[in-house]
Design an enzyme around this catalytic site. Structure first.
Site, short mmCIF file in Angstrom:
data_model
loop_
_atom_site.label_atom_id
_atom_site.label_comp_id
_atom_site.label_asym_id
_atom_site.label_seq_id
_atom_site.Cartn_x
_atom_site.Cartn_y
_atom_site.Cartn_z
N ASN A 9 0.87 -1.19 0.00
CA ASN A 9 0.00 0.00 0.00
C ASN A 9 0.90 1.23 0.00
OD1 ASN A 9 -1.80 2.06 0.50
ND2 ASN A 9 -2.30 1.38 2.60
N TRP A 10 0.96 1.89 -1.13
CA TRP A 10 1.85 3.05 -1.25
C TRP A 10 1.29 4.29 -0.56
CZ3 TRP A 10 4.59 3.48 -6.71
CH2 TRP A 10 5.42 2.36 -6.89
N LYS A 11 0.03 4.24 -0.15
CA LYS A 11 -0.61 5.40 0.49
C LYS A 11 -0.43 6.64 -0.39
CE LYS A 11 0.05 3.06 4.86
NZ LYS A 11 0.18 3.13 6.30
N HIS A 89 -9.35 1.09 5.39
CA HIS A 89 -8.04 1.30 5.99
C HIS A 89 -8.17 2.24 7.18
CE1 HIS A 89 -3.88 2.40 6.63
NE2 HIS A 89 -3.55 1.31 5.96
N GLU A 91 -6.47 4.61 8.14
CA GLU A 91 -6.26 6.04 7.82
C GLU A 91 -7.52 6.64 7.20
OE1 GLU A 91 -2.60 5.36 5.73
OE2 GLU A 91 -1.68 4.80 7.63
N GLU A 159 -4.81 -5.04 10.70
CA GLU A 159 -3.77 -4.02 10.88
C GLU A 159 -4.02 -3.29 12.20
OE1 GLU A 159 -1.92 -2.64 6.91
OE2 GLU A 159 -3.76 -1.52 7.17
N GLY A 165 3.13 2.12 10.76
CA GLY A 165 4.11 3.19 10.60
C GLY A 165 4.87 3.54 11.87
N SER A 203 3.99 -2.29 10.16
CA SER A 203 5.44 -2.35 10.38
C SER A 203 6.06 -3.67 9.95
CB SER A 203 5.79 -2.02 11.85
OG SER A 203 5.44 -0.67 12.14
N GLY A 224 3.08 -1.17 4.17
CA GLY A 224 3.09 0.24 3.81
C GLY A 224 4.48 0.69 3.42
N GLY A 225 5.18 1.32 4.37
CA GLY A 225 6.48 1.94 4.09
C GLY A 225 7.46 1.04 3.37
P1 13P Z 1 3.42 0.29 7.52
O1 13P Z 1 3.89 -1.01 6.88
O2 13P Z 1 4.13 1.49 7.00
O3 13P Z 1 3.40 0.18 9.01
O4 13P Z 1 1.89 0.49 7.05
C1 13P Z 1 1.00 -0.57 7.17
C2 13P Z 1 -0.25 -0.21 6.46
O5 13P Z 1 -0.99 0.66 6.90
C3 13P Z 1 -0.53 -0.88 5.19
O6 13P Z 1 -1.83 -0.63 4.77
#
Ligand code: 13P
Length: 243
Positions: A9-11, A89, A91, A159, A165, A203, A224-225
């Site tokens: 997920n590149w957000k 999600h 967020e 999640e 993050g 993470s 994510g990251g």
């Molecule tokens: P991180 O891997 O950056 O913690 O993000 C997880 C996430 O929210 C994937 O949707």
């Protein structure tokens, strides 16, 4: 055993120049024996069509069309080349006040457009510390999964909000407990629950991926990251292939 899924997920990250990361991934993983999903910002979906990977949106509107400035329908994502979409999600829940009911409606819209929905659930730190994690999971599962869900149109992503993050990861026992609980709840409702994929997010890194993938009922990851750079995502994919 469901087919495993490594999802990135590149957000709100990624310009055209960053698509070189997908070319690097393709060099190593074009024929992976796990599913690989990239959810770039919607502006890049069309440009990802030449990759061998599945492509997904990060959100969709519940309606097919209409006066919703700035939003995208599931049909539009499918038309741009997406085969998946993330719904719920944390967020989106936090930044846009999305409720389980809204997430169920978005997920239904995804099904109607022929997309696979990755429905995201997870507790906050206060809920974890208050001992209500499994209650929160139950409420989110009951409220955000439409009755039409099956193992082909739905993936559940657990999640924990406090792990996203932050570099903090639940213990393997905590992941096992929640994934086992989700599996049991899905079994109560869906006849093909054992084939539904339940993936972990929060993470995930090259250094912890293998141990997370060793946990029962973990069928992949939502990253994510560490999905932004091929050098980080590639070893995560390899760890899933070897799990
Ligand atoms: P991180 O891997 O950056 O913690 O993000 C997880 C996430 O929210 C994937 O949707």
């Amino acid at each position: 055993m469901p087919r495993k899924l490594a999802a990135g997920n590149w957000k709100m990250n990624g310009l055209r120049a960053n698509l070189t990361e997908l070319i690097k991934l393709e060099e190593k993983h074009a024929d992976a024996d796990v599913d690989i999903l990239i959810c770039p910002p919607a502006t890049l979906i069309d440009r990802c069509q030449d990759t061998p990977f599945d492509i997904g949106g990060q959100d969709c509107h519940a309606a097919i069309g209409g006066a919703h400035t700035g939003d995208l329908s599931a049909d539009m994502l499918a038309d741009a080349g997406a085969s998946y979409v993330l719904t719920g999600h944390s967020e989106r829940r936090t930044d846009h006040g999305e409720t389980d009911e809204m997430i169920a409606a978005k997920t239904q819209a995804a099904y109607d457009a022929g997309l696979i929905a990755v429905i995201c659930i997870g507790e906050t730190l206060a809920e974890r510390e208050g001992g209500t994690t499994l209650d929160v999971i139950d409420t989110q599962l009951a409220g955000s999964i439409p009755d039409e869900a099956d193992n082909e149109n739905t993936v559940i992503a657990y999640e924990p909000v406090w792990a996203i993050g932050t570099g903090k990861v639940p213990t393997l026992d905590q992941i096992a407990e929640v994934h086992g609980h989700i599996r049991a709840r899905l079994q109560q409702r869906f006849s093909d629950a054992n084939e539904m994929r339940i993936i972990y997010g929060g993470s995930v890194k090259p250094s912890n991926a293998a141990e997370i993938f060793s946990v029962a009922n973990v069928d992949g990851a939502l990253v994510g990251g560490a999905s932004l750079k091929a050098a980080d995502f590639s070893p995560i994919i390899t760890a899933l292939e070897n799990a």
